[in-house]
Design a protein around this motif. Structure first.
Motif, PDB file in Angstrom:
ATOM      1  N   LEU A  91       0.867  -1.180   0.000  1.00 62.82           N
ATOM      2  CA  LEU A  91       0.000   0.000   0.000  1.00 62.82           C
ATOM      3  C   LEU A  91       0.901   1.227   0.000  1.00 62.82           C
ATOM      4  O   LEU A  91       1.308   1.737   1.043  1.00 62.82           O
ATOM      5  CB  LEU A  91      -0.929  -0.029   1.211  1.00 62.82           C
ATOM      6  N   LEU A  92       1.196   1.695  -1.206  1.00 64.29           N
ATOM      7  CA  LEU A  92       2.260   2.681  -1.405  1.00 64.29           C
ATOM      8  C   LEU A  92       1.662   4.038  -1.780  1.00 64.29           C
ATOM      9  O   LEU A  92       0.489   4.297  -1.555  1.00 64.29           O
ATOM     10  CB  LEU A  92       3.213   2.178  -2.488  1.00 64.29           C
ATOM     11  N   GLY A  93       2.494   4.907  -2.359  1.00 65.01           N
ATOM     12  CA  GLY A  93       2.046   6.225  -2.772  1.00 65.01           C
ATOM     13  C   GLY A  93       1.592   7.039  -1.578  1.00 65.01           C
ATOM     14  O   GLY A  93       2.287   7.137  -0.562  1.00 65.01           O
ATOM     15  N   GLN A  94       0.416   7.636  -1.694  1.00 64.75           N
ATOM     16  CA  GLN A  94      -0.146   8.434  -0.610  1.00 64.75           C
ATOM     17  C   GLN A  94      -1.101   7.619   0.262  1.00 64.75           C
ATOM     18  O   GLN A  94      -1.986   8.182   0.903  1.00 64.75           O
ATOM     19  CB  GLN A  94      -0.890   9.636  -1.204  1.00 64.75           C
ATOM     20  N   SER A  95      -0.902   6.339   0.303  1.00 66.14           N
ATOM     21  CA  SER A  95      -1.799   5.485   1.086  1.00 66.14           C
ATOM     22  C   SER A  95      -1.717   5.815   2.573  1.00 66.14           C
ATOM     23  O   SER A  95      -0.630   5.973   3.141  1.00 66.14           O
ATOM     24  CB  SER A  95      -1.451   4.012   0.876  1.00 66.14           C
ATOM     25  N   HIS A  96      -2.874   5.937   3.182  1.00 66.85           N
ATOM     26  CA  HIS A  96      -2.996   6.128   4.630  1.00 66.85           C
ATOM     27  C   HIS A  96      -4.411   5.713   5.000  1.00 66.85           C
ATOM     28  O   HIS A  96      -5.342   6.506   4.931  1.00 66.85           O
ATOM     29  CB  HIS A  96      -2.743   7.585   5.018  1.00 66.85           C
ATOM     30  N   LEU A  97      -4.575   4.451   5.377  1.00 67.34           N
ATOM     31  CA  LEU A  97      -5.889   3.890   5.614  1.00 67.34           C
ATOM     32  C   LEU A  97      -6.454   4.373   6.940  1.00 67.34           C
ATOM     33  O   LEU A  97      -5.707   4.665   7.884  1.00 67.34           O
ATOM     34  CB  LEU A  97      -5.832   2.369   5.620  1.00 67.34           C
ATOM     35  N   ARG A  98      -7.782   4.438   7.000  1.00 71.59           N
ATOM     36  CA  ARG A  98      -8.423   4.709   8.281  1.00 71.59           C
ATOM     37  C   ARG A  98      -8.399   3.452   9.144  1.00 71.59           C
ATOM     38  O   ARG A  98      -8.027   3.497  10.305  1.00 71.59           O
ATOM     39  CB  ARG A  98      -9.863   5.183   8.068  1.00 71.59           C
ATOM     40  N   ASP A  99      -8.856   2.330   8.546  1.00 69.17           N
ATOM     41  CA  ASP A  99      -8.874   1.062   9.272  1.00 69.17           C
ATOM     42  C   ASP A  99      -8.363  -0.038   8.355  1.00 69.17           C
ATOM     43  O   ASP A  99      -8.727  -0.096   7.176  1.00 69.17           O
ATOM     44  CB  ASP A  99     -10.297   0.709   9.722  1.00 69.17           C
ATOM     45  N   PHE A 100      -7.547  -0.905   8.926  1.00 74.39           N
ATOM     46  CA  PHE A 100      -7.081  -2.079   8.197  1.00 74.39           C
ATOM     47  C   PHE A 100      -7.224  -3.278   9.112  1.00 74.39           C
ATOM     48  O   PHE A 100      -6.663  -3.315  10.220  1.00 74.39           O
ATOM     49  CB  PHE A 100      -5.625  -1.919   7.773  1.00 74.39           C
TER      50      PHE A 100
ATOM     51  N   HIS B  68       4.244  -2.907   3.162  1.00 73.17           N
ATOM     52  CA  HIS B  68       4.047  -1.535   3.639  1.00 73.17           C
ATOM     53  C   HIS B  68       2.558  -1.323   3.857  1.00 73.17           C
ATOM     54  O   HIS B  68       1.777  -1.343   2.919  1.00 73.17           O
ATOM     55  CB  HIS B  68       4.586  -0.529   2.625  1.00 73.17           C
ATOM     56  N   VAL B  69       2.169  -1.124   5.128  1.00 71.54           N
ATOM     57  CA  VAL B  69       0.766  -0.913   5.470  1.00 71.54           C
ATOM     58  C   VAL B  69       0.675   0.232   6.468  1.00 71.54           C
ATOM     59  O   VAL B  69       0.933   0.035   7.657  1.00 71.54           O
ATOM     60  CB  VAL B  69       0.118  -2.183   6.063  1.00 71.54           C
ATOM     61  N   PRO B  70       0.323   1.445   6.014  1.00 71.44           N
ATOM     62  CA  PRO B  70       0.111   2.569   6.929  1.00 71.44           C
ATOM     63  C   PRO B  70      -1.384   2.794   7.178  1.00 71.44           C
ATOM     64  O   PRO B  70      -2.182   2.855   6.243  1.00 71.44           O
ATOM     65  CB  PRO B  70       0.714   3.746   6.155  1.00 71.44           C
ATOM     66  N   ALA B  71      -1.776   2.883   8.455  1.00 70.47           N
ATOM     67  CA  ALA B  71      -3.191   3.067   8.774  1.00 70.47           C
ATOM     68  C   ALA B  71      -3.330   3.696  10.150  1.00 70.47           C
ATOM     69  O   ALA B  71      -2.434   3.589  10.999  1.00 70.47           O
ATOM     70  CB  ALA B  71      -3.937   1.742   8.717  1.00 70.47           C
ATOM     71  N   GLU B  72      -4.467   4.326  10.379  1.00 73.10           N
ATOM     72  CA  GLU B  72      -4.754   4.844  11.712  1.00 73.10           C
ATOM     73  C   GLU B  72      -4.958   3.695  12.690  1.00 73.10           C
ATOM     74  O   GLU B  72      -4.404   3.693  13.778  1.00 73.10           O
ATOM     75  CB  GLU B  72      -6.011   5.734  11.671  1.00 73.10           C
ATOM     76  N   ARG B  73      -5.733   2.716  12.283  1.00 72.28           N
ATOM     77  CA  ARG B  73      -6.035   1.588  13.156  1.00 72.28           C
ATOM     78  C   ARG B  73      -5.804   0.297  12.384  1.00 72.28           C
ATOM     79  O   ARG B  73      -6.317   0.130  11.275  1.00 72.28           O
ATOM     80  CB  ARG B  73      -7.483   1.665  13.655  1.00 72.28           C
ATOM     81  N   ILE B  74      -5.065  -0.629  13.009  1.00 75.48           N
ATOM     82  CA  ILE B  74      -4.734  -1.902  12.373  1.00 75.48           C
ATOM     83  C   ILE B  74      -5.099  -3.036  13.322  1.00 75.48           C
ATOM     84  O   ILE B  74      -4.779  -2.989  14.513  1.00 75.48           O
ATOM     85  CB  ILE B  74      -3.244  -1.980  12.000  1.00 75.48           C
ATOM     86  N   SER B  75      -5.756  -4.050  12.772  1.00 71.12           N
ATOM     87  CA  SER B  75      -6.108  -5.226  13.553  1.00 71.12           C
ATOM     88  C   SER B  75      -5.747  -6.470  12.751  1.00 71.12           C
ATOM     89  O   SER B  75      -6.168  -6.628  11.606  1.00 71.12           O
ATOM     90  CB  SER B  75      -7.603  -5.221  13.890  1.00 71.12           C
ATOM     91  N   LEU B  76      -4.959  -7.366  13.358  1.00 70.24           N
ATOM     92  CA  LEU B  76      -4.569  -8.631  12.740  1.00 70.24           C
ATOM     93  C   LEU B  76      -5.060  -9.762  13.634  1.00 70.24           C
ATOM     94  O   LEU B  76      -4.807  -9.754  14.844  1.00 70.24           O
ATOM     95  CB  LEU B  76      -3.053  -8.708  12.581  1.00 70.24           C
TER      96      LEU B  76
END
Length: 709
Positions: free
Chosen positions: A520-529, A540-548
């Protein structure tokens, strides 16, 4: 003779025969009789016979009694088709039509009127289907049938037409079947060969638009230089077409502009030009296209759209495509400097469109495209793709929103195979949603770019049960951050919500599971993942909230800005380094296994959040495994210069965790940090370590971490 004579009553005034003037004098009472429709015929008069229509018209009508019956053998002398029973009315003056009403050769007044049942045939108008030009009689047939409201039955035959515009309004038109009855255009001007309007239906024909031949070499000058006509145009309300072949058109082979319409078993073939579609549904609503085929087209197989000139509130809605097949799309105008793509199915400026059990094969750009555009009455567009297959194309399914109109996509049980990218999801609005389940891709994997999911923009995506196979897998491209080559890719940037569960990947024909790659590149910035039940590599995983949850993450670079919650996961197997790069305010691992034994990796925790210097990480019931003597630390703590000296910038707690050194005893600590208290704080409860580990950290007493509570 029996099949030739169209028996039945003479039509009433609302039909072919008007009521005679009240002043018409009668013959002797014993000589006249009224038929059941009230028309006067001659009971005692002898029925005359004629070999042809021309012979009937040549009769000396001065010797005929009003109401005289004539039996005609055939429309033409020596033929037995098109004859029938006629009646002479001396005072009739209606316009002759060449089929049901004839005048004599030398008298203005009086007409021979055909006695009819509820159908008309081409032979009644002199069209015999022998391959010669039949345009004039068939045009008159269409006009008469529409005026009288009579069905039309075409026998087997080859009906050539030098003109266009056979318009059937409110009547049923039936041929002997596509392999037996053909209407073919012989001219070169544009237009519609056959139009079916308001309440009419057509069935059992091949309709040929006589498009000009393909060029030897396609160029920007000739890709749209075709002549010919549109074979079939459905308009108005309550129209239908069944069991047809529509072929050889300079645009769409079949156009629908109607409400409450139905197409069944319609096959289109060989449509050309910038708008060379198989079936084009425009400004329409409440219709179904079932069991239809579109082959050999230069734009799209099946389309639901609007005219650009239509009022803004007009859009196509409530359209179902069921059990349809689109194949062989090629030479789209985008390849020659214009702007039209090639696809099997395309819905735009539409709402409540469903593709069910449809298939697209061998198209240049897309299999299925569904997008909003104009605003539906409820403000949100809806599209359903269920049980569909896209194969042998670049992008299997292209699902998006458009012009600020949010969308709800439902994708269920779909397959994308022999493609470069399986599902391209491009939604610009946070209010747009896509829900998917039981999806499958079979990727070519031979190009520099390849992925099962290509994400762009915003929106909410929730997909469960995804099965991916790479026919060819290039490991170096997969490992390169410069290549858009992974299971899930966003090159231009995605900032919405992404929820995935049960995602499986394989290489080739093996049953062995492979890693699901995330870039998840470029300007990616997820709200939730959120990711669950998946074996993955998170490049590459940028996010406000991440749950695995219940995942196997062999390697990754995660940047969670608010919360990171990892539950029942296996982390870090077989890689040189496993990084979790984050600025999370809350960071928790529960029931996780960190096994760094095979590759010697480690967990890298980094705090770079100047807004929130206190970085809290909790480990509950986790297990850490590594050969410390050979590969070094299990966990590394770090902080950016701006927060390095802040108190408790790394605050770690361990509860009921196990640390196991699989190698020789060593003084190398399990946890490494360049910070010291109070910048780094480590606390624990009920943790365990094996005898091969000296200290867990280099600066705190292990009693604080190993306390029994």
């Amino acid at each position: 003779m029996t099949r030739l004579l169209q028996g039945g009553a003479v039509l009433t005034a609302s039909g072919l025969l008007p009521t005679h003037a009240a002043g018409m004098e009668k013959h002797a009472a014993g000589m006249e009789k009224r038929d059941k429709e009230g028309k006067t015929t001659q009971e005692g008069a002898e029925t005359l016979h004629a070999d042809s229509i021309a012979e009937m018209q040549a009769l000396d009508v001065t010797r005929l009694q009003d109401g005289q019956r004539i039996e005609v053998v055939g429309y033409y002398a020596g033929d037995t088709l098109g004859g029938g029973h006629f009646t002479w009315y001396a005072n009739e003056q209606r316009e002759e039509d060449g089929g049901t009403c004839f005048r004599t050769h030398d008298q203005a007044n009086g007409r021979f009127l055909r006695r009819l049942d509820d159908t008309l045939t081409p032979a009644m108008f002199g069209a015999m289907g022998g391959g010669s030009d039949q345009y004039a009689p068939l045009a008159q047939l269409a006009k008469t049938a529409s005026t009288m409201g009579l069905a039309v039955v075409f026998p087997a035959g080859d009906y050539a037409l030098s003109g266009t515009g056979l318009v059937f309004n409110g009547v049923d038109v039936n041929g002997a079947g596509p392999s037996h009855t053909t209407l073919r255009y012989t001219g070169h001007n544009m237009g519609s060969l056959v139009e079916v309007q308001d309440g009419a239906s057509i069935e059992g024909f091949t309709l040929d638009g006589n498009v000009s031949a393909d060029p030897r070499t396609w160029t920007p000058r000739n890709y749209n230089a075709f002549t010919g006509c549109l074979p079939l145009y459905l308009r108005g309300h309550n129209v239908s077409a069944r069991n047809l072949v529509c072929r050889h058109s300079h645009q769409a082979c079949l156009r629908v502009e109607a409400s409450s319409f139905k197409l069944e078993n319609v096959r289109t073939h060989h449509s050309r030009g910038n708008h060379g579609d198989g079936i084009f549904v425009v400004d329409s609503r409440d219709g179904s296209i079932e069991g239809c085929e579109a082959r050999d087209f230069t734009r799209i197989g099946f389309v639901s759209d609007t005219y650009g000139s239509s009022p803004e509130h007009i859009l196509s809605e409530r359209i179902d495509f069921i059990d349809c097949f689109a194949e062989n799309g090629h030479h789209a105008s985008i390849d020659y400097g214009d702007d039209e793509f090639n696809a099997g199915y395309w819905a735009e400026n539409s709402d409540a469109v469903r593709f069910i059990n449809c298939r697209s094969s061998d198209t240049t750009h897309y299999g299925f495209v569904a997008t909003t555009g104009r605003v539906p009455s409820l403000g949100v567009g809806h599209f359903t793709v269920r049980g569909c297959i896209a194969e042998t194309t670049n992008i299997g399914f292209y699902l998006k929103d458009l012009h600020g109109t949010p969308v709800r996509h439902i994708v269920d049980g779909c397959l994308s195979r022999d493609i470069d990218r399986g599902f391209c999801i491009e939604m610009d609005l946070a209010a747009s949603h896509l829900t998917g389940q039981r999806l499958c891709t079979k990727l070519r994997g031979s190009q520099r770019s390849g992925c099962s999911l290509l994400l762009t923009g915003d929106g909410h995506i929730d997909i469960r049960h995804f099965d991916e196979t790479w026919q060819t897998f290039n490991a170096s491209r997969h490992d390169s951050m410069r290549a858009s080559y992974a299971s899930i890719v966003s090159a231009a940037g995605f900032k919405g919500d992404l929820h995935l569960a049960h995602f499986q990947s394989r290489h080739g024909d093996t049953d062995e599971s492979a890693l699901v790659g995330f870039k998840l590149l470029g300007q990616s910035h997820l709200r939730d993942f959120t990711l669950s039940a998946t074996q993955a590599r998170l490049f590459h995983v940028p996010a406000e909230r991440i749950s695995l949850h219940d995942c196997e993450i062999s390697a990754g670079w995660i940047k969670a800005f608010e919360t990171l919650d990892v539950d029942a996961c296996r982390l870090g197997d077989g890689v040189p380094r496993f990084d979790i790069f984050d600025t999370t305010q809350h960071h928790r691992y529960r029931h996780c296994r960190f096994d760094f034994t095979p590759g010697g990796g480690h967990l890298y925790l980094h705090n770079s959040d100047k807004r929130n210097a206190r970085h809290v990480v909790r480990f509950e019931r986790c297990r850490f495994k590594k050969d410390l003597a050979q590969h070094g630390y299990m966990i590394t703590l770090d902080a950016a210069p701006g927060v390095f000296m802040a108190n408790e910038s790394n605050y770690l707690t361990f509860r009921d965790c196990t640390f196991e050194n699989t190698g020789q005893a060593t003084e190398t600590p399990a946890i490494r940090t360049l910070q010291r208290p109070p910048q780094a704080s480590l606390t624990g409860y009920g943790n365990r370590k094996n005898a091969a580990i000296g200290n867990l950290t280099a600066f705190e007493l292990d009693d604080d971490l190993m306390a029994d509570g």
